[in-house]
Design a protein around this motif. Structure first.
Motif, PDB file in Angstrom:
ATOM      1  N   ASN A 123      66.200  42.195  41.935  1.00  0.00           N
ATOM      2  CA  ASN A 123      66.060  40.917  42.658  1.00  0.00           C
ATOM      3  C   ASN A 123      67.040  39.915  42.047  1.00  0.00           C
ATOM      4  O   ASN A 123      66.771  39.299  41.020  1.00  0.00           O
ATOM      5  N   LYS A 124      68.190  39.771  42.718  1.00  0.00           N
ATOM      6  CA  LYS A 124      69.247  38.927  42.155  1.00  0.00           C
ATOM      7  C   LYS A 124      68.823  37.464  42.081  1.00  0.00           C
ATOM      8  O   LYS A 124      69.144  36.768  41.097  1.00  0.00           O
ATOM      9  N   LYS A 125      68.100  36.974  43.072  1.00  0.00           N
ATOM     10  CA  LYS A 125      67.688  35.571  43.065  1.00  0.00           C
ATOM     11  C   LYS A 125      66.817  35.272  41.847  1.00  0.00           C
ATOM     12  O   LYS A 125      67.020  34.268  41.153  1.00  0.00           O
ATOM     13  N   GLN A 126      65.853  36.149  41.577  1.00  0.00           N
ATOM     14  CA  GLN A 126      64.983  35.954  40.416  1.00  0.00           C
ATOM     15  C   GLN A 126      65.772  36.109  39.109  1.00  0.00           C
ATOM     16  O   GLN A 126      65.500  35.398  38.133  1.00  0.00           O
ATOM     17  N   GLU A 167      67.547  32.877  38.478  1.00  0.00           N
ATOM     18  CA  GLU A 167      66.589  31.859  38.029  1.00  0.00           C
ATOM     19  C   GLU A 167      66.182  32.097  36.572  1.00  0.00           C
ATOM     20  O   GLU A 167      66.019  31.156  35.797  1.00  0.00           O
ATOM     21  N   GLU A 216      79.536  33.852  42.803  1.00  0.00           N
ATOM     22  CA  GLU A 216      78.190  33.663  42.251  1.00  0.00           C
ATOM     23  C   GLU A 216      78.244  33.014  40.873  1.00  0.00           C
ATOM     24  O   GLU A 216      77.425  32.132  40.547  1.00  0.00           O
TER      25      GLU A 216
END
Length: 428
Positions: A150-153, A156, A186
């Motif tokens: 999970n790149k978003k997590q 974060e 990114e």
């Protein structure tokens, strides 16, 4: 523009760092190794000063187990005079040093112990640079880390864990795009949230691009805007793919023709370029000489004195070609010079050429050696000719004689230290 290299000096003696196993890492062993490694770093800095190299990455391994409980030494206090002397030398020479933690330094890991160890490792790198007394332009390069499904997590988690770092660490950190997980776009987004500089890596961008229609200069311009005056000149990484290893593996040497295409295409040349390449300083000097603002044939003459007997051993034809190139004292054939060296180092060493070169080296002290030394040399030469031994024992014996008879001219010869570069064959 400055061009630099990472961690090791290739082609010279007395330039190897020491390490040890954790089970052997007691205070006595660690003290001896740190003393040795700081002395080697001093040798490296002296080499850089002598060769006009003003960009250098210090190895993370210089203090063994520095962020591990195995090493309990207050090394920054124990060796404070050495750090002060080194730092003064670095600053007075205008050398910009940096560090780059390894693959196990992952700030966004899902494993809390890994994060804890990462923070400790970044503290170590910062303490090392601070102990040298070098400015904020001397940076620690860091990758974002993994994706963990999970790149978003993961992003974060990086932002959260970054907040736990000490201010002295934050001011030295710069982010770099990698070849698998986080592309340059990114990394720029993450850096913008943290007000951090970004190092653009050309090879990583080739392997993990955000937009293949965007050329290097597009990303270089965006990355340049992340560098503030306090951070020093914009810094980038340049490397070439090793054709015989997995994607992302660095080449054995920087092919000068490809580098010049990259250099000439740069819209902004007011940058520092860190070469990531196996032959380290050899490629750095090659690239520096090839773009010299004040080209002088004597620069190539110095290089030729280092390479000449290795080139003679590999390729007498390239040897003669280079000698002819350098005969014209009014020109500066740097590109042709280095292309000939690259060509020679791809060739297999023929036995006759190896013997001929060994005899050339022998000629420097043949009138000084003892009868016994002469007998030993020619016995080794005969054993090599008959296939009983390799050429290595001959070179080792000649090197012993170089030191014994004070032949300083040969002391810096790459004949004794560098190997062939067969990786280049398919590219030249």
């Amino acid at each position: 523009m400055n061009i630099g290299y990472a961690c090791q000096v290739i082609g010279l003696h007395n330039m190897k760092l020491k390490s040890c196993l954790a089970k052997n890492a007691d205070d006595v062993v660690l003290t001896a190794i740190i003393k040795h490694n700081l002395a080697v770093l001093d040798n490296m800095i002296e080499y850089n000063i002598k060769n006009g190299i003003k960009l250098f990455r210090i190895s993370s391994d210089i203090i063994p187990f520095a962020s591990n409980s195995v090493n309990k030494l207050p090394w920054w206090d124990m060796f404070a005079p050495s750090f002060q002397a080194l730092g003064e030398k670095i600053v007075s020479a205008g050398i910009r040093v940096s560090m780059h933690p390894g693959q196990y330094t992952v700030l966004n890991s899902v494993n809390k112990n890994v994060v804890k160890n990462t923070i400790a490792d970044l503290d170590y790198h910062t303490l090392f640079l601070d102990s040298l007394g070098v400015g904020e332009e001397c940076k620690i390069v860091l990758h974002i880390g993994g994706i963990y499904g999970n790149k978003k997590q993961a992003i974060e988690r990086f932002l959260t864990n970054y907040s736990y770092l000490e201010p002295c660490v934050k001011k030295r950190l710069v982010l770099e795009n990698d070849d698998k997980c986080y592309n340059i776009d990114e990394v720029l987004e993450i850096a913008a949230k943290l007000n951090m500089p970004v190092v653009f890596d050309n090879l990583h961008n080739q392997l993990n691009p955000y937009d293949i229609s965007k050329k290097d200069n597009y990303w270089l311009e965006l990355a340049q805007k992340t560098w503030q005056q306090k951070d020093g000149r914009q810094k980038i990484h340049y490397s070439q793919q090793n054709l015989f290893k997995p994607k992302g593996a660095h080449s054995e040497t920087i092919l000068i023709k490809d580098f010049m295409l990259f250099f000439e295409g740069l819209l902004n040349k007011d940058i520092d370029i860190m070469l990531e390449v196996k032959d380290k300083n050899l490629s750095a000097v090659k690239c520096m000489n090839s773009i010299a603002e004040n080209p002088q044939i004597k620069l190539l003459g110095v290089e030729w004195n280092r390479y000449k007997y290795k080139i003679l051993e590999n390729s007498p034809n390239d040897y003669l070609k280079i000698r002819e190139l350098l005969n014209d004292k009014s020109g500066y054939p740097a590109i042709a010079f280095y292309e000939s060296i690259e060509s020679a180092l791809t060739k297999e060493v023929l036995k006759g050429n190896a013997i001929n070169t060994a005899l050339h080296i022998w000629g420097y002290f043949k009138n000084e050696v003892s009868v016994q030394e002469k007998a030993v040399f020619f016995k080794k030469l005969e054993a090599y000719q008959q296939g009983i031994i390799s050429v290595k024992p001959i070179k080792e014996y000649l090197w012993k004689l170089v030191n014994q008879y004070g032949q300083n001219y040969l002391a810096g010869s790459y004949y004794f230290t560098i190997l062939n570069n067969h990786e280049l064959r398919r590219r030249i």
